[in-house]
Design a protein around this motif. Structure first.
Motif, PDB file in Angstrom:
ATOM      1  N   LEU A 245      40.772  44.764  33.855  1.00  0.00           N
ATOM      2  CA  LEU A 245      41.014  45.908  34.725  1.00  0.00           C
ATOM      3  C   LEU A 245      42.495  46.035  35.045  1.00  0.00           C
ATOM      4  O   LEU A 245      43.190  45.026  35.219  1.00  0.00           O
ATOM      5  N   ILE A 246      42.973  47.288  35.156  1.00  0.00           N
ATOM      6  CA  ILE A 246      44.364  47.509  35.553  1.00  0.00           C
ATOM      7  C   ILE A 246      44.508  48.561  36.644  1.00  0.00           C
ATOM      8  O   ILE A 246      45.608  48.744  37.177  1.00  0.00           O
ATOM      9  N   VAL A 247      43.422  49.276  36.973  1.00  0.00           N
ATOM     10  CA  VAL A 247      43.497  50.386  37.927  1.00  0.00           C
ATOM     11  C   VAL A 247      42.814  49.991  39.238  1.00  0.00           C
ATOM     12  O   VAL A 247      41.656  49.557  39.236  1.00  0.00           O
ATOM     13  N   GLU A 248      43.528  50.145  40.346  1.00  0.00           N
ATOM     14  CA  GLU A 248      42.977  49.838  41.672  1.00  0.00           C
ATOM     15  C   GLU A 248      41.716  50.665  41.914  1.00  0.00           C
ATOM     16  O   GLU A 248      41.710  51.879  41.737  1.00  0.00           O
ATOM     17  N   PRO A 249      40.610  50.026  42.308  1.00  0.00           N
ATOM     18  CA  PRO A 249      39.390  50.802  42.567  1.00  0.00           C
ATOM     19  C   PRO A 249      39.522  51.649  43.823  1.00  0.00           C
ATOM     20  O   PRO A 249      40.218  51.279  44.771  1.00  0.00           O
ATOM     21  N   ALA A 250      38.834  52.783  43.824  1.00  0.00           N
ATOM     22  CA  ALA A 250      38.870  53.674  44.986  1.00  0.00           C
ATOM     23  C   ALA A 250      37.971  53.172  46.100  1.00  0.00           C
ATOM     24  O   ALA A 250      38.206  53.453  47.279  1.00  0.00           O
ATOM     25  N   GLY A 251      36.941  52.428  45.749  1.00  0.00           N
ATOM     26  CA  GLY A 251      36.003  51.921  46.744  1.00  0.00           C
ATOM     27  C   GLY A 251      35.638  50.484  46.452  1.00  0.00           C
ATOM     28  O   GLY A 251      36.209  49.844  45.562  1.00  0.00           O
ATOM     29  N   ALA A 252      34.673  49.960  47.199  1.00  0.00           N
ATOM     30  CA  ALA A 252      34.222  48.586  46.991  1.00  0.00           C
ATOM     31  C   ALA A 252      33.421  48.491  45.696  1.00  0.00           C
ATOM     32  O   ALA A 252      32.630  49.378  45.376  1.00  0.00           O
ATOM     33  N   LEU A 253      33.617  47.409  44.959  1.00  0.00           N
ATOM     34  CA  LEU A 253      32.878  47.167  43.738  1.00  0.00           C
ATOM     35  C   LEU A 253      31.793  46.124  43.990  1.00  0.00           C
ATOM     36  O   LEU A 253      32.025  45.121  44.670  1.00  0.00           O
ATOM     37  N   LYS A 254      30.630  46.336  43.428  1.00  0.00           N
ATOM     38  CA  LYS A 254      29.523  45.383  43.528  1.00  0.00           C
ATOM     39  C   LYS A 254      29.731  44.313  42.456  1.00  0.00           C
ATOM     40  O   LYS A 254      29.486  44.548  41.273  1.00  0.00           O
ATOM     41  N   ILE A 255      30.203  43.138  42.857  1.00  0.00           N
ATOM     42  CA  ILE A 255      30.543  42.112  41.870  1.00  0.00           C
ATOM     43  C   ILE A 255      29.419  41.097  41.670  1.00  0.00           C
ATOM     44  O   ILE A 255      29.599  40.109  40.951  1.00  0.00           O
ATOM     45  N   GLY A 256      28.247  41.351  42.299  1.00  0.00           N
ATOM     46  CA  GLY A 256      27.085  40.505  42.030  1.00  0.00           C
ATOM     47  C   GLY A 256      26.420  40.908  40.728  1.00  0.00           C
ATOM     48  O   GLY A 256      27.083  41.280  39.762  1.00  0.00           O
ATOM     49  N   ASP A 257      25.080  40.842  40.676  1.00  0.00           N
ATOM     50  CA  ASP A 257      24.350  41.196  39.456  1.00  0.00           C
ATOM     51  C   ASP A 257      24.648  42.636  39.038  1.00  0.00           C
ATOM     52  O   ASP A 257      24.796  43.493  39.898  1.00  0.00           O
ATOM     53  N   PRO A 258      24.789  42.934  37.746  1.00  0.00           N
ATOM     54  CA  PRO A 258      24.553  42.027  36.618  1.00  0.00           C
ATOM     55  C   PRO A 258      25.749  41.145  36.254  1.00  0.00           C
ATOM     56  O   PRO A 258      25.625  40.286  35.373  1.00  0.00           O
ATOM     57  N   TYR A 259      26.884  41.328  36.913  1.00  0.00           N
ATOM     58  CA  TYR A 259      28.064  40.520  36.580  1.00  0.00           C
ATOM     59  C   TYR A 259      27.801  39.044  36.856  1.00  0.00           C
ATOM     60  O   TYR A 259      28.109  38.177  36.025  1.00  0.00           O
ATOM     61  N   LYS A 260      27.233  38.719  38.020  1.00  0.00           N
ATOM     62  CA  LYS A 260      26.925  37.330  38.350  1.00  0.00           C
ATOM     63  C   LYS A 260      25.842  36.782  37.434  1.00  0.00           C
ATOM     64  O   LYS A 260      25.951  35.664  36.913  1.00  0.00           O
ATOM     65  N   LEU A 261      24.775  37.560  37.240  1.00  0.00           N
ATOM     66  CA  LEU A 261      23.655  37.121  36.418  1.00  0.00           C
ATOM     67  C   LEU A 261      24.106  36.722  35.023  1.00  0.00           C
ATOM     68  O   LEU A 261      23.622  35.734  34.447  1.00  0.00           O
ATOM     69  N   LYS A 262      25.055  37.478  34.471  1.00  0.00           N
ATOM     70  CA  LYS A 262      25.525  37.235  33.101  1.00  0.00           C
ATOM     71  C   LYS A 262      26.752  36.321  33.039  1.00  0.00           C
ATOM     72  O   LYS A 262      27.246  36.020  31.948  1.00  0.00           O
ATOM     73  N   CYS A 263      27.277  35.909  34.206  1.00  0.00           N
ATOM     74  CA  CYS A 263      28.519  35.115  34.232  1.00  0.00           C
ATOM     75  C   CYS A 263      29.656  35.845  33.508  1.00  0.00           C
ATOM     76  O   CYS A 263      30.372  35.277  32.678  1.00  0.00           O
ATOM     77  N   ILE A 264      29.807  37.119  33.815  1.00  0.00           N
ATOM     78  CA  ILE A 264      30.875  37.918  33.203  1.00  0.00           C
ATOM     79  C   ILE A 264      32.195  37.624  33.907  1.00  0.00           C
ATOM     80  O   ILE A 264      32.282  37.663  35.137  1.00  0.00           O
ATOM     81  N   GLY A 265      33.215  37.327  33.149  1.00  0.00           N
ATOM     82  CA  GLY A 265      34.544  37.095  33.703  1.00  0.00           C
ATOM     83  C   GLY A 265      35.221  38.406  34.043  1.00  0.00           C
ATOM     84  O   GLY A 265      35.236  39.336  33.232  1.00  0.00           O
ATOM     85  N   ILE A 266      35.775  38.487  35.264  1.00  0.00           N
ATOM     86  CA  ILE A 266      36.474  39.691  35.730  1.00  0.00           C
ATOM     87  C   ILE A 266      37.966  39.354  35.800  1.00  0.00           C
ATOM     88  O   ILE A 266      38.365  38.429  36.510  1.00  0.00           O
ATOM     89  N   HIS A 267      38.781  40.102  35.065  1.00  0.00           N
ATOM     90  CA  HIS A 267      40.193  39.755  34.911  1.00  0.00           C
ATOM     91  C   HIS A 267      41.084  40.928  35.316  1.00  0.00           C
ATOM     92  O   HIS A 267      41.006  42.009  34.725  1.00  0.00           O
ATOM     93  N   TRP A 268      41.941  40.707  36.303  1.00  0.00           N
ATOM     94  CA  TRP A 268      42.909  41.718  36.716  1.00  0.00           C
ATOM     95  C   TRP A 268      44.239  41.474  36.019  1.00  0.00           C
ATOM     96  O   TRP A 268      44.666  40.329  35.840  1.00  0.00           O
ATOM     97  N   GLU A 269      44.898  42.559  35.660  1.00  0.00           N
ATOM     98  CA  GLU A 269      46.247  42.480  35.101  1.00  0.00           C
ATOM     99  C   GLU A 269      47.190  43.376  35.889  1.00  0.00           C
ATOM    100  O   GLU A 269      46.904  44.559  36.094  1.00  0.00           O
ATOM    101  N   MET A 270      48.289  42.792  36.336  1.00  0.00           N
ATOM    102  CA  MET A 270      49.386  43.535  36.975  1.00  0.00           C
ATOM    103  C   MET A 270      50.667  42.965  36.390  1.00  0.00           C
ATOM    104  O   MET A 270      51.080  41.856  36.750  1.00  0.00           O
ATOM    105  N   MET A 271      51.275  43.696  35.457  1.00  0.00           N
ATOM    106  CA  MET A 271      52.385  43.095  34.721  1.00  0.00           C
ATOM    107  C   MET A 271      53.619  42.840  35.582  1.00  0.00           C
ATOM    108  O   MET A 271      54.500  42.082  35.191  1.00  0.00           O
ATOM    109  N   PHE A 272      53.685  43.434  36.768  1.00  0.00           N
ATOM    110  CA  PHE A 272      54.818  43.159  37.652  1.00  0.00           C
ATOM    111  C   PHE A 272      54.638  41.878  38.459  1.00  0.00           C
ATOM    112  O   PHE A 272      55.539  41.488  39.205  1.00  0.00           O
ATOM    113  N   ALA A 273      53.493  41.216  38.345  1.00  0.00           N
ATOM    114  CA  ALA A 273      53.248  40.030  39.178  1.00  0.00           C
ATOM    115  C   ALA A 273      54.270  38.927  38.919  1.00  0.00           C
ATOM    116  O   ALA A 273      54.810  38.340  39.859  1.00  0.00           O
TER     117      ALA A 273
END
Length: 338
Positions: A245-273
């Protein structure tokens, strides 16, 4: 020196949103290079920083986060470059930007410009190349040489600046790449960048993938609208898959299932970090740019420059911002010369 700057944050149709100014020339010290800027590119971050707000700057603020030029002077701690070297870089969002004739930039986040590209073509690459490379090969666990073998990658918004280079480096790493685009011109651009398949992001993605014989994807880069595609990507990603992901979300994201159920990795990128926080490994950005230049010169990657709008001045830069805000640009827009 000449520069394009702002003191108020105004709609781009206001002539005062970006203005031509004269500023004192900076002096290099420490790890800084003093670069004579020959070409710049524009990115969505430029329009976001400039977007209307009540804040007023006491001194002109120079934006701009993509440049190519020639080293004019070096600080006493510089070891990577010398006067006369041609370089390209994105820079540091906390410092004055590249919309000026002369700019200070830390040598550790600078690369030697591709020898096979002119300044305009080189200026189109740094921010997007660093973003795509960091996200795919440093935030996500994929190797840049063969980490995609046997895997499928979905690139949402493949015809944008980041998408254009992400498609290429992913293909080189062995991924089967599915890009999304919605217009004939952007579909053609994605294919030119090397996408194996192009589907329409205005329509549900799952049925289109199934038509291609793809039931799930191993990784996805959402380079457009984090909220809009969140639920759908959660369903499409394979167990133990990865989403970037590179774009700030407008609202809250549901990071539980199916992301938790599948063990999906969530990766943020901000090249200015790295430059913003002065991380111990910030030289990685210089190394990424050096590697990208080598691959460009070897013919393994192609440039993403789509149009040079004119010389670097406030009128042309406002037009570039207008086009970016339309959401219909393909590749990268560049300004060259003063």
């Amino acid at each position: 020196m000449k520069a394009v700057a702002l003191t108020r944050y105004l709609p781009i149709d206001d002539p005062q949103s970006l203005t031509d100014v004269e500023l004192p020339a900076p002096v290099a010290g420490g790890h800084d290079l003093l670069v004579r800027v020959e070409a710049i590119s524009v990115n969505p971050v430029d329009t976001k920083v400039r977007s209307p707000k009540p804040q007023v700057e006491a001194q002109p603020r120079v934006l701009g986060y993509d440049a190519a030029g020639t080293v004019e002077a070096v600080g006493e701690q510089v070891t990577r470059f010398k006067v006369g070297d041609t370089v390209y870089y994105s820079g540091d969002i906390t410092r004055p930007g590249s919309n000026s004739e002369l700019q200070l930039v830390d040598e550790r986040i600078v690369g030697a410009a591709p020898a096979s590209l002119d300044a305009a073509q080189a200026a189109a690459l740094p921010l997007t190349a660093i973003t795509a490379w960091e996200l795919l090969f440093q935030r996500m666990p994929f190797d840049s040489e063969n980490g995609g073998r046997g895997k499928t990658l979905l690139v949402v918004a493949g015809a944008g600046g980041v998408g254009s280079i992400a498609i290429q480096i992913a293909k080189r790493a062995g991924f089967e790449v599915v890009a999304t685009a919605s217009r004939p011109q952007s579909v053609e651009w994605c294919r030119k960048m090397g996408a194996d398949h192009v589907i329409d992001h205005r329509q549900p993605l799952g049925p289109q993938l199934k038509t291609l014989g793809i039931e799930q994807v191993d990784a996805a880069l959402n380079l457009a609208d984090t909220d809009r595609y969140w639920d759908e990507l959660g369903e499409l990603l394979a167990p133990q898959g990865h989403v970037g992901l590179i774009v700030e979300p407008a609202g809250a994201l549901k990071i539980g299932d199916p992301y938790k159920l599948k063990c999906i990795g969530i990766h943020w990128e901000m090249m200015f970090a790295r430059p913003r926080f002065g991380t111990a490994d910030m030289i990685e950005q210089g190394r990424i740019l050096d590697r990208v230049a080598q691959l460009i010169d070897a013919g393994e990657l192609q440039g993403t420059h789509s149009e040079t709008l004119g010389r670097i001045d406030a009128t042309t830069l406002r037009e570039a911002h207008r086009r970016l805000e339309s959401g219909a640009t393909i590749g990268k827009l560049v300004l060259a010369g003063w």
